[in-house]
Design an enzyme around this catalytic site. Structure first.
Site, mmCIF file in Angstrom:
data_model
loop_
_atom_site.group_PDB
_atom_site.id
_atom_site.type_symbol
_atom_site.label_atom_id
_atom_site.label_comp_id
_atom_site.label_asym_id
_atom_site.label_seq_id
_atom_site.Cartn_x
_atom_site.Cartn_y
_atom_site.Cartn_z
ATOM 1 N N GLU A 110 0.884 -1.169 0.000
ATOM 2 C CA GLU A 110 0.000 0.000 0.000
ATOM 3 C C GLU A 110 0.916 1.210 0.000
ATOM 4 O OE1 GLU A 110 -3.350 -0.278 0.072
ATOM 5 O OE2 GLU A 110 -3.216 -2.457 0.186
ATOM 6 N N CYS B 120 -2.896 8.218 3.775
ATOM 7 C CA CYS B 120 -2.609 7.642 2.462
ATOM 8 C C CYS B 120 -3.750 7.938 1.492
ATOM 9 C CB CYS B 120 -2.394 6.144 2.591
ATOM 10 S SG CYS B 120 -3.742 5.304 3.432
HETATM 11 P P1 NAP Z 1 8.414 4.908 4.445
HETATM 12 O O1 NAP Z 1 9.522 5.815 4.706
HETATM 13 O O2 NAP Z 1 8.342 4.243 3.137
HETATM 14 O O3 NAP Z 1 8.464 3.812 5.618
HETATM 15 C C1 NAP Z 1 7.487 2.824 5.716
HETATM 16 C C2 NAP Z 1 7.998 1.674 6.565
HETATM 17 O O4 NAP Z 1 9.068 1.035 5.905
HETATM 18 C C3 NAP Z 1 8.547 2.109 7.905
HETATM 19 O O5 NAP Z 1 8.190 1.168 8.885
HETATM 20 C C4 NAP Z 1 10.029 2.108 7.668
HETATM 21 O O6 NAP Z 1 10.780 1.913 8.847
HETATM 22 C C5 NAP Z 1 10.172 0.923 6.776
HETATM 23 N N1 NAP Z 1 11.398 0.893 6.020
HETATM 24 C C6 NAP Z 1 12.078 1.931 5.487
HETATM 25 N N2 NAP Z 1 13.171 1.469 4.853
HETATM 26 C C7 NAP Z 1 13.184 0.137 5.004
HETATM 27 C C8 NAP Z 1 14.064 -0.899 4.582
HETATM 28 N N3 NAP Z 1 15.147 -0.632 3.855
HETATM 29 N N4 NAP Z 1 13.776 -2.170 4.934
HETATM 30 C C9 NAP Z 1 12.682 -2.463 5.653
HETATM 31 N N5 NAP Z 1 11.813 -1.507 6.083
HETATM 32 C C10 NAP Z 1 12.065 -0.237 5.741
HETATM 33 O O7 NAP Z 1 7.007 5.609 4.657
HETATM 34 P P2 NAP Z 1 6.549 6.553 5.860
HETATM 35 O O8 NAP Z 1 7.370 7.798 5.765
HETATM 36 O O9 NAP Z 1 6.524 5.841 7.145
HETATM 37 O O10 NAP Z 1 5.055 6.841 5.471
HETATM 38 C C11 NAP Z 1 4.687 7.853 4.569
HETATM 39 C C12 NAP Z 1 4.371 7.289 3.221
HETATM 40 O O11 NAP Z 1 3.528 6.153 3.351
HETATM 41 C C13 NAP Z 1 3.615 8.229 2.348
HETATM 42 O O12 NAP Z 1 4.213 8.251 1.092
HETATM 43 C C14 NAP Z 1 2.210 7.651 2.267
HETATM 44 O O13 NAP Z 1 1.539 7.909 1.067
HETATM 45 C C15 NAP Z 1 2.432 6.214 2.452
HETATM 46 N N6 NAP Z 1 1.295 5.577 3.078
HETATM 47 C C16 NAP Z 1 0.531 4.743 2.337
HETATM 48 C C17 NAP Z 1 -0.553 4.117 2.918
HETATM 49 C C18 NAP Z 1 -1.432 3.186 2.139
HETATM 50 O O14 NAP Z 1 -2.264 2.484 2.714
HETATM 51 N N7 NAP Z 1 -1.298 3.145 0.850
HETATM 52 C C19 NAP Z 1 -0.863 4.331 4.249
HETATM 53 C C20 NAP Z 1 -0.057 5.199 4.962
HETATM 54 C C21 NAP Z 1 1.015 5.811 4.366
HETATM 55 P P3 NAP Z 1 11.525 3.127 9.596
HETATM 56 O O15 NAP Z 1 10.480 4.027 10.081
HETATM 57 O O16 NAP Z 1 12.249 2.442 10.668
HETATM 58 O O17 NAP Z 1 12.389 3.764 8.557
#
Ligand code: NAP
Length: 698
Positions: free
Chosen positions: A261, A300
């Protein structure tokens, strides 16, 4: 007063116990004032052991439980967390969330547990389920096929985004736990202190079998190196991290299901029929504002693109600006505040960077990147940003507004000419989680939905009829699919029964009807029945076996029976009248009403003379009439116990008159009713539903 005033070392709940993290860890800050509140780290953890423990310790315990037991477990958990909710609200303010934002996260998440708990009613009293219909595969009816769903033998790994630390976890674990699979939750580190607080309550409740839930706060380390084919990985977050994880070599080589997602450029369309002063006009302006300001736009599903008929552009810009002026921004602890801060200073920098990029092709018509007036807060130490509305007048010629997601209170307004343009523009986002159209014109709505649905996971049609009850553009719902094609990740989660299937292996099974009955514990037509000469209605729930069967006496159906039924029911359809000229009809002569056959069937199979454990008959599923039954034919019934589902006792409120007295221990029994004529041919088939008393309560 509401803050944690010391640096808490967040725990990782792994291998059955809480462990304090090693080293200094990453410092997590209160988003409103930058007070350090906790540290998190996964340094030194063996992800291989954590995964193995879930697979070996908890999976067997969960998969043994029936759907009913798992559902009751989720309900107990939901009730437990509801009792503790104020504690979570207290912590949630530190993520920058207002009370309403936190309500969506906390009570929305708990609501998901309740919804999934209720789904047990659509599932069997078994640890597995049949999927769909049985399929006859031979002319002699001795060979058939079916599909069975069994829990996967692995673990659900949930890597979540920072914006919904509670809901993000609960919406996902509700589904895998109902399916019978344990979870490892990795919340985004920045807000993991709130997830950790909830997990502490979950663990303390002792409601889940050991190992059903493990929590890791901090980096995912080499977790994905150790996933296996029976595991399922779900990811919520940014598209670029999603792509990185989705293409992880172990995910690919082990064929691990991966549900993504990701960010999406959701859109809202104002119908051409709507003009200022209409109810729908106000609905639209309020919905756009709500989507921009709830959770400070960190959803999101938030609306990033707003499509407006070109002749209403100016009025929309004006109306939205004056609506946004009413939004009090600041410290979410202040009751006047309607929009809090972003979750971190880094996130604010990120949003500003994205807006700068959008400004290369759009103009700023509301808000500012440099200033915002806040209540009880300071913009140098809190992650505050003003709502920002951009205008792009050439949406077909510019990519940026369809491409760049500023994950904050930011939307771009764009004009369109005609509904076909609106549909085409909606698709330029290359796949989104949700789109809405606000219109009171049914043909416009139909055209938009049918034209745009291929590119959106969910479409909300808002008008005066549903606006009051509507859950809004931005709310994914537990019983509806959440996910979207293309840029939104191509994933699909939740969605009622659809959701749990992600954690169940579907296997086609083939064999004789008796064998499939024995395997599935659901009676299949043409399987051997058990006839012990005791009418099954005389048996208590526990005494009934699947396949218990009676074959009734034959009853002659006369013309006078059909006439009488026509008079009693008032159904004088020509086919049931003796004097009808039957030339050029589907029938040869006066035919019995299908409902009469079903009623006569009940007269044959019901054992009516004395009180028995059958408490009531509450309906019929799948009633079909397969062959006309003419006057002069005989009818008899093969009546077989098809499926049993034990029910827990309901709590009765003696103050509600209809529920006075105590509930009776009981279960649901489904019966296959096969209606046959004198040639032993099927004239009708139905599944009837009864409640049958139990000797012992569960
Ligand atoms: P993110 O930076 O992509 O991080 C998401 C998750 O992935 C976090 O738990 C992060 O952990 C983890 N992660 C990052 N790098 C990783 C790696 N190399 N290996 C394993 N895990 C890793 O996203 P975010 O900043 O938390 O959230 C914002 C984004 O999420 C926005 O772009 C939004 O659109 C999207 N979003 C989408 C939905 C949906 O349902 N489609 C819902 C909510 C948000 P760490 O925090 O420890 O880095």
């Amino acid at each position: 007063m509401y803050e944690i005033l010391f640096m808490q070392k967040l725990g990782n709940f792994i291998l059955g116990k809480w462990t304090e993290h090693e080293g200094d860890g990453q410092v997590l800050y209160n988003a409103v004032n930058q007070t350090p509140i906790a540290t998190a780290s996964t340094q030194g953890l063996s992800f291989e052991d954590i995964l193995d423990y879930a697979r070996k310790k908890s999976n067997p315990a969960l998969r043994k439980m029936t759907f009913q037991e798992r559902g009751r477990m989720l309900k107990a958990l939901a009730l437990h967390l509801l009792e503790k909710k104020e504690k979570f609200y207290t912590i949630s303010y530190q993520t920058g969330a207002t009370r309403i934002d936190s309500w969506i996260d906390i009570e929305g998440g708990i609501g998901n547990l309740f919804s999934n708990a209720s789904l047990r009613r659509k599932l069997p009293d078994e640890s597995f389920a049949l999927d769909g219909e049985g399929i006859p595969l031979g002319k002699q009816n001795s060979f058939m096929g079916h599909h069975i769903l069994v829990p996967k033998e692995g673990v659900a790994v949930h890597i979540n985004a920072y914006n919904f630390p509670v809901w993000g976890m609960l919406e996902k674990i509700a589904v895998n736990l109902l399916a019978g699979v344990p979870a490892i939750v990795k919340p985004a580190t920045v807000t993991s202190y709130l997830t950790e607080a909830v997990v502490r309550e979950i663990i303390a409740s002792n409601i889940l079998p050991e190992g059903s839930l493990q929590l890791i706060c901090g980096s995912a380390g080499d977790l994905l190196n150790h996933v296996q084919s029976q595991d399922v990985v779900t990811f919520t977050g940014s598209a670029h991290i999603g792509l990185l994880l989705k293409s992880h070599p172990t995910i690919l080589s082990e064929a691990v299901p991966f549900n993504m997602e990701a960010d999406s450029l959701n859109c809202m369309v104002l119908g051409e029929d709507v003009k200022p002063g209409d109810v729908e006009w106000d609905i639209f302006i309020k919905e756009v504002k709500k989507e921009m300001t709830v959770k400070a736009g960190q959803k999101c599903t938030a609306v990033r693109r707003v499509f407006v008929p070109e002749n209403k552009l100016e009025e929309v810009c004006k109306a939205l600006s004056s609506e946004l002026d009413k939004t009090a921004i600041g410290n979410p602890l202040n009751e006047k505040v309607r929009m809090g801060s972003l979750a971190s200073m880094e996130q604010r920098d990120e949003v500003k960077k994205q807006v700068q990029q959008l400004l290369a092709s759009s103009q700023l018509i509301y808000g500012s990147l440099d200033s915002v007036s806040v209540i009880d807060a300071n913009i140098t130490t809190g992650a505050f940003i003003s709502p920002i509305v951009l205008l792009n007048e050439t949406p077909f010629a510019t990519e940026a507004p369809h491409n760049i997601e500023a994950f904050g209170p930011v939307s771009t307004i764009m004009p369109y000419k005609g509904i076909d343009d609106a549909i085409a523009l909606s698709k330029l986002g290359k796949g989104s989680l949700c789109s809405s159209i606000i219109t009171n014109h049914q043909q416009t709505a139909r055209k938009y939905v049918l034209g745009a649905a291929s590119h959106h996971g969910r479409i909300l049609v808002l008008n005066r009829e549903c606006a009051k009850e509507s859950t809004g553009h931005g709310s994914p719902l537990p019983l509806l699919v959440h996910g979207g094609p293309g840029r939104a990740g191509g994933g699909e989660e939740m969605g009622g029964l659809r959701g749990i299937k992600h954690y169940l292996q579907r296997t086609a099974i083939q064999g004789s009807p008796s064998m499939i009955t024995a395997i599935s514990n659901v009676y299949q037509p043409n399987a051997k029945g058990n006839n012990d000469n005791i009418h099954p209605f005389k048996k208590y729930f526990e005494e009934l076996s699947i396949g218990d069967q009676i074959i009734t006496e034959k009853r002659l159906i006369t013309s006078s029976d059909i006439d009488q039924f026509a008079n009693i029911s008032g159904d004088h359809f020509y086919a049931h009248l003796i004097n009808t000229d039957f030339s050029n009809t589907m029938f040869e002569e006066q035919v019995a009403h299908g409902y009469f056959i079903m009623s006569a069937a009940a007269g044959l199979f019901v054992d009516s003379y004395e009180k028995n454990p059958v408490l009531l008959n509450y309906g019929i599923d799948e009633l079909r009439f397969t062959k006309p039954l003419y006057a002069g034919s005989s009818l008899y019934i093969r009546f077989t116990c098809k499926e049993k589902i034990a029910q827990e006792m309901k709590e009765i409120n003696p103050d509600i008159p209809m529920t006075k007295g105590s509930d009776i221990p009981k279960g649901i029994v489904k019966w296959l009713v096969e209606m046959l004529d004198e040639k032993d041919e099927l004239v009708g088939i139905a599944t009837i539903l009864t409640m049958v008393e139990m000797k012992n309560k569960i």
